[in-house]
Design an enzyme around this catalytic site. Sequence first.
Site, PDB file in Angstrom:
ATOM      1  N   ASP A  63      16.633  -2.117 -12.619  1.00 20.80           N
ATOM      2  CA  ASP A  63      15.218  -1.991 -12.996  1.00 20.80           C
ATOM      3  C   ASP A  63      15.088  -2.058 -14.525  1.00 20.80           C
ATOM      4  O   ASP A  63      14.211  -2.744 -15.059  1.00 20.80           O
ATOM      5  CB  ASP A  63      14.640  -0.672 -12.459  1.00 20.80           C
ATOM      6  CG  ASP A  63      13.216  -0.441 -12.949  1.00 20.80           C
ATOM      7  OD1 ASP A  63      12.280  -1.019 -12.366  1.00 20.80           O
ATOM      8  OD2 ASP A  63      13.046   0.305 -13.936  1.00 20.80           O
TER       9      ASP A  63
ATOM     10  N   PHE B  61       0.858  -1.185   0.000  1.00 16.42           N
ATOM     11  CA  PHE B  61       0.000   0.000   0.000  1.00 16.42           C
ATOM     12  C   PHE B  61       0.897   1.239   0.000  1.00 16.42           C
ATOM     13  O   PHE B  61       0.767   2.134   0.817  1.00 16.42           O
ATOM     14  CB  PHE B  61      -0.923  -0.031   1.225  1.00 16.42           C
ATOM     15  CG  PHE B  61      -2.193   0.767   1.056  1.00 16.42           C
ATOM     16  CD1 PHE B  61      -2.945   0.681  -0.105  1.00 16.42           C
ATOM     17  CD2 PHE B  61      -2.647   1.598   2.074  1.00 16.42           C
ATOM     18  CE1 PHE B  61      -4.117   1.406  -0.263  1.00 16.42           C
ATOM     19  CE2 PHE B  61      -3.821   2.325   1.938  1.00 16.42           C
ATOM     20  CZ  PHE B  61      -4.556   2.226   0.758  1.00 16.42           C
TER      21      PHE B  61
ATOM     22  N   LYS C  32      13.223  -4.831 -16.921  1.00 11.35           N
ATOM     23  CA  LYS C  32      12.222  -4.497 -17.950  1.00 11.35           C
ATOM     24  C   LYS C  32      12.593  -5.140 -19.290  1.00 11.35           C
ATOM     25  O   LYS C  32      11.720  -5.677 -19.991  1.00 11.35           O
ATOM     26  CB  LYS C  32      12.106  -2.977 -18.105  1.00 11.35           C
ATOM     27  CG  LYS C  32      11.314  -2.363 -16.958  1.00 11.35           C
ATOM     28  CD  LYS C  32      11.299  -0.861 -17.012  1.00 11.35           C
ATOM     29  CE  LYS C  32      10.343  -0.329 -15.942  1.00 11.35           C
ATOM     30  NZ  LYS C  32      10.700   0.986 -15.456  1.00 11.35           N
TER      31      LYS C  32
ATOM     32  N   GLY D 146       8.072  10.013  -6.024  1.00 16.85           N
ATOM     33  CA  GLY D 146       7.425   8.698  -5.865  1.00 16.85           C
ATOM     34  C   GLY D 146       7.702   7.765  -7.029  1.00 16.85           C
ATOM     35  O   GLY D 146       7.020   6.759  -7.190  1.00 16.85           O
TER      36      GLY D 146
HETATM   37  N1  LIG Z   1       6.264   4.054  -8.402  1.00 15.48           N
HETATM   38  C1  LIG Z   1       6.010   3.910  -9.719  1.00 15.48           C
HETATM   39  O1  LIG Z   1       5.696   4.885 -10.421  1.00 15.48           O
HETATM   40  C2  LIG Z   1       6.056   2.525 -10.361  1.00 15.48           C
HETATM   41  C3  LIG Z   1       5.951   2.411 -11.744  1.00 15.48           C
HETATM   42  C4  LIG Z   1       5.890   1.116 -12.337  1.00 15.48           C
HETATM   43  C5  LIG Z   1       6.007  -0.004 -11.524  1.00 15.48           C
HETATM   44  N2  LIG Z   1       6.167   0.148 -10.159  1.00 15.48           N
HETATM   45  C6  LIG Z   1       6.285  -1.053  -9.334  1.00 15.48           C
HETATM   46  O2  LIG Z   1       5.245  -1.048  -8.359  1.00 15.48           O
HETATM   47  C7  LIG Z   1       5.707  -1.698  -7.179  1.00 15.48           C
HETATM   48  C8  LIG Z   1       5.372  -0.810  -5.973  1.00 15.48           C
HETATM   49  O3  LIG Z   1       5.995   0.443  -6.104  1.00 15.48           O
HETATM   50  P1  LIG Z   1       5.693   1.616  -5.033  1.00 15.48           P
HETATM   51  O4  LIG Z   1       6.333   2.828  -5.590  1.00 15.48           O
HETATM   52  O5  LIG Z   1       4.255   1.625  -4.675  1.00 15.48           O
HETATM   53  O6  LIG Z   1       6.533   1.067  -3.764  1.00 15.48           O
HETATM   54  P2  LIG Z   1       6.502   1.646  -2.259  1.00 15.48           P
HETATM   55  O7  LIG Z   1       5.913   3.003  -2.241  1.00 15.48           O
HETATM   56  O8  LIG Z   1       7.866   1.416  -1.694  1.00 15.48           O
HETATM   57  O9  LIG Z   1       5.457   0.664  -1.505  1.00 15.48           O
HETATM   58  C9  LIG Z   1       5.711  -0.672  -1.313  1.00 15.48           C
HETATM   59  C10 LIG Z   1       4.609  -1.262  -0.436  1.00 15.48           C
HETATM   60  O10 LIG Z   1       4.806  -2.675  -0.341  1.00 15.48           O
HETATM   61  C11 LIG Z   1       4.710  -3.073   1.041  1.00 15.48           C
HETATM   62  N3  LIG Z   1       5.478  -4.302   1.242  1.00 15.48           N
HETATM   63  C12 LIG Z   1       6.824  -4.483   1.231  1.00 15.48           C
HETATM   64  N4  LIG Z   1       7.114  -5.791   1.426  1.00 15.48           N
HETATM   65  C13 LIG Z   1       5.932  -6.427   1.596  1.00 15.48           C
HETATM   66  C14 LIG Z   1       5.557  -7.761   1.892  1.00 15.48           C
HETATM   67  N5  LIG Z   1       6.482  -8.731   2.020  1.00 15.48           N
HETATM   68  N6  LIG Z   1       4.244  -8.060   2.026  1.00 15.48           N
HETATM   69  C15 LIG Z   1       3.283  -7.096   1.906  1.00 15.48           C
HETATM   70  N7  LIG Z   1       3.580  -5.794   1.634  1.00 15.48           N
HETATM   71  C16 LIG Z   1       4.875  -5.485   1.484  1.00 15.48           C
HETATM   72  C17 LIG Z   1       5.233  -1.884   1.792  1.00 15.48           C
HETATM   73  O11 LIG Z   1       4.806  -1.952   3.136  1.00 15.48           O
HETATM   74  P3  LIG Z   1       5.619  -1.157   4.299  1.00 15.48           P
HETATM   75  O12 LIG Z   1       5.551   0.310   3.932  1.00 15.48           O
HETATM   76  O13 LIG Z   1       4.880  -1.481   5.540  1.00 15.48           O
HETATM   77  O14 LIG Z   1       7.032  -1.681   4.241  1.00 15.48           O
HETATM   78  C18 LIG Z   1       4.571  -0.741   1.002  1.00 15.48           C
HETATM   79  O15 LIG Z   1       3.229  -0.612   1.409  1.00 15.48           O
HETATM   80  C19 LIG Z   1       7.199  -1.983  -7.379  1.00 15.48           C
HETATM   81  O16 LIG Z   1       7.370  -3.330  -7.723  1.00 15.48           O
HETATM   82  C20 LIG Z   1       7.591  -1.094  -8.538  1.00 15.48           C
HETATM   83  O17 LIG Z   1       8.618  -1.654  -9.343  1.00 15.48           O
HETATM   84  C21 LIG Z   1       6.180   1.370  -9.574  1.00 15.48           C
END
Ligand SMILES: NC(=O)c1ccc[n+]([C@@H]2O[C@H](COP(=O)([O-])OP(=O)(O)OC[C@H]3O[C@@H](n4cnc5c(N)ncnc54)[C@H](OP(=O)(O)O)[C@@H]3O)[C@@H](O)[C@H]2O)c1
Length: 346
Positions: free
Chosen positions: A223, A11, A227, A209
């Site tokens: 990364d 989240f 991809k 973000g």
């Molecule tokens: N940000 C972008 O624009 C973007 C674009 C394309 C793809 N993505 C992909 O989307 C994914 C998420 O990105 P994000 O930016 O949302 O990351 P983020 O802000 O770091 O959030 C990660 C979330 O995952 C939770 N988490 C970590 N380990 C976990 C586990 N073992 N079980 C359950 N929850 C867990 C974290 O919880 P805690 O906070 O409690 O640790 C946090 O809520 C990544 O794989 C990334 O490559 C992101």
Amino acid sequence: MPPTNLVLVGFGNVNRALARMLLAKEADLREQFGLEFRLTGVITRAHGLAIASEGLPVADLVHSAEAGGRLDEFGRTKPLAQLDQNLRLAQAQVMVEATPLNPRTGEPALTHVLTALEAGVHVVTANKGPLVYGYKTLRDLAAQNHLHFLFESTVLDGAPLFSLFRDALPVARLLGFRGVLNSTTNFILGELEAGKDFADAVRAAQALGIAETDPSVDVDGWDAAVKVAALATVLMDSPILPSQVRREGIGGVTPAMAREARGAGRPIKLVCQARRASGGSLEASVGPESIPWGDPLASVSGTSSIIHFETDMLEGLTLIEHNPGPKTTAYGLLADLIHVTRTPLA
Ligand SMILES: NC(=O)c1ccc[n+]([C@@H]2O[C@H](COP(=O)([O-])OP(=O)(O)OC[C@H]3O[C@@H](n4cnc5c(N)ncnc54)[C@H](OP(=O)(O)O)[C@@H]3O)[C@@H](O)[C@H]2O)c1
């Protein structure tokens, strides 16, 4: 149509943006498609989890998570230790995976996706890990269990890429691609050109973000390599691991180098490419290159991304995604969710 129950695993930036989008698009989803999504579970690593099969208060959850609060107080059901148990408690129909990428193992997302598919739950993921470390297994398991396994947001955020090949380019063979696919490094290179030092440029990307949870995953080219491996695996039927992609990050690029290259009209970009060699083997690489102005890759700046495809049907097809962010990524997830609910599987 009855509401579709969703469980979000992770989240952070992306799944919170999805939760906000589900609220913002609630009326459109109902009016255009007769669809309603009900959030019945949210699971994090260190901020707790909330399960309620009758539905969770989405706006309150987002608000609390953004304030750094725990989620447990929102659940009506006592969560259990294992993901499959919580999916059952939440009566999940679709799981959305958006935990951080581990480019070397694909975990924990790989296990999350496998668990959901084994439990009879459709999967939509923004995490590339499961694609490069388990695509064939997960695709076959999903097909065997009559489930969707979709991943539009994993490359080029919310821009249609996998669905483009799936729905709009039937029987086209992808021969190769070349692009700028990592927003964070493209943004950092722009900041270096503007005179920022490396650490400040990374901090600015994190504030948007867009950086991976561990920014070295972007800076070192991991990364981008993931991809390239994901595209080669899914679209070129050439499964390769990120470690098999020739990889160089942008750590060696100084502000002076970036400024000088830009001044000479050949900005530095982290170029991702793959192409089938004449013998049939795949050549795949990621690395910084000085790109001349006439090349479309030189024109993408900031967080924008570009990919040029070469296929046996369309000689060249280029997609440019302008200024993506978590909201764009969430849109790719939403598009997948709509596809899941509107496309029954035999
Ligand atoms: N940000 C972008 O624009 C973007 C674009 C394309 C793809 N993505 C992909 O989307 C994914 C998420 O990105 P994000 O930016 O949302 O990351 P983020 O802000 O770091 O959030 C990660 C979330 O995952 C939770 N988490 C970590 N380990 C976990 C586990 N073992 N079980 C359950 N929850 C867990 C974290 O919880 P805690 O906070 O409690 O640790 C946090 O809520 C990544 O794989 C990334 O490559 C992101």
